[in-house]
Design an enzyme around this catalytic site. Sequence first.
Site, PDB file in Angstrom:
ATOM      1  CB  CYS A  43      -0.971  -0.040   1.183  1.00  0.00           C
ATOM      2  SG  CYS A  43      -2.363   1.102   0.991  1.00  0.00           S
ATOM      3  CG  HIS A 100      -3.722  -3.574   3.204  1.00  0.00           C
ATOM      4  ND1 HIS A 100      -2.700  -3.161   4.027  1.00  0.00           N
ATOM      5  CD2 HIS A 100      -4.318  -2.452   2.727  1.00  0.00           C
ATOM      6  CE1 HIS A 100      -2.671  -1.830   4.064  1.00  0.00           C
ATOM      7  NE2 HIS A 100      -3.649  -1.377   3.282  1.00  0.00           N
ATOM      8  CD  GLU A 102      -1.404  -6.166   5.526  1.00  0.00           C
ATOM      9  OE1 GLU A 102      -1.502  -4.972   5.841  1.00  0.00           O
ATOM     10  OE2 GLU A 102      -1.128  -6.535   4.358  1.00  0.00           O
ATOM     11  N   GLY A 114      -1.947 -15.708  37.597  1.00  0.00           N
ATOM     12  CA  GLY A 114      -2.721 -16.868  37.178  1.00  0.00           C
ATOM     13  C   GLY A 114      -3.185 -16.750  35.743  1.00  0.00           C
ATOM     14  CB  SER A 118       0.693 -18.845  33.812  1.00  0.00           C
ATOM     15  OG  SER A 118      -0.282 -18.479  34.755  1.00  0.00           O
TER      16      SER A 118
END
Length: 513
Positions: free
Chosen positions: A81, A169, A171, A224, A229
């Site tokens: 682009c 685009h 993606e 948590g 974690s």
Amino acid sequence: MTEEIVILDFGSQYTQVIARRIRECKVYSTILPFDTPAKEIAKRAPKGIILSGGPSSVYSAKAPFPDPGIFKLGIPMLGVCFGIQLFAHFLKGKVERGQRREYGKGTLQVTDRSCALLKGLPAKLQVWNSHADKLTKLPEGFQTVAVTENSGHAAIEHRPKQFFGLQFHPEVAHTPQGRQIISNFVYRVCGCGKKWTMKGYAVQAIETIREVVGSERVILGLSGGVDSSVAAALLHQAIGDQLTCIFVNNGLLRAREAEVVKEVFGRNFKVKLQYEDASALFLKRLKGVTDPERKRKIIGRSFIEVFQAATKRAGKARFLAQGTLYPDVIESVPIAGNPAALIKSHHNVGGLPKNMKFELVEPLKCLFKDEVRLLGLELGLPKEIVYRQPFPGPGLAVRILGEVTPARCAILRNADAIVVEEMKQSDWYYKIWQSFAVLLPIRSVGVMGDERTYDYTIALRAVESQDGMTADWVRLPYDLLEKISNRIINEVKGVNRVCLDISSKPPATIEWE
């Protein structure tokens, strides 16, 4: 050495999507500011360079331009682009404002099937456009390889230099075969192999952690959630008992939250876990508070206070670990009209208090969320931890509209536990972004048995999202909704009505406060 594709960010809201698409090809990608000097890029020895899109026009007085030296590095390059316009601007082409804007779906007609970027693609394919400018004169040495109805140069290439430009685009999901285009660039053009794996990253990250930390101790605030974690599991594998995790119970946790953390990290992983029960303090300070922002500030200040005291009890440590992710450390591009800057500010990680004298360790700062989950599985964390749905930092406090009290927390905690249990049993829990219960400050008349009731209302919220910035409500099956509603009304004392939130973000938000 890790193979790398460098992405220069010119302010596109899709820049991170490009990076993720490359990593899906099992190739490492790095996002750098658009004006990164060519010498710095050359030192990284990338296999390829991608110029992102952006909100500017190359003929704008304040257009963001790269170091012209990048075009002389001899490295394959893809301009997307705004990126295709940069080829024109620097390599003697021409860009003008189009008579028609091109937004949304379009049809790409491939005119040169021998182009490496378009190998294996059909002669016609759907693409997604988002531009008002168009290429009107090819840059020197380029040829056109595909067109759209409105763009005579929708895809171009300079075959000897391996430069490619796309006006659309590739993606985004709305270009269905865009992944193939990106993989063609990564594999066919740049010659990358599939070397970026979580197993390899774990080995490399553990080695780096050991080099940085040495024999010093590290403290980690364990919530948590997924990020903290996985960071805890990675650090423990690297330095063992040099790591101390501090878990603060603020009284606003989900059902069995503390028990799960103790089970997984204390008993299974044998991590040094310091449990701080500050629930009484938090609930006392929240008494009588109804304003959402005041709630958040009280919870934030109280957490820092409790955590600081806990670090002193944990003993001397040099490092503090955080589960910071890659989107949190990517620099926003200061370009007018850049929506990415606004999105980024929403997610910025708060700094540490000045009187906390720690050096930071951020073992996940190169990873996106989906990669963190894969790393967690690689480290042996259970699926219940790795694929947990997002949970707000202030906890249940922002899902209790009005005053937060122990009784209201208990009602919401019990209702939410039913939602989670039924979503998991129906296999919907891991399919969507988030599902939870909200306690409304509304009491209504009901009939249970032969008795009149006057109890609270629970709202159900289930949304689908990619990053939490936008979301749509999920059309859960009626029988599942019926089961959740019946269980909450029958099993949670104080509730006699359940309703469903069918609003999207925007205009609503995912959380209610």
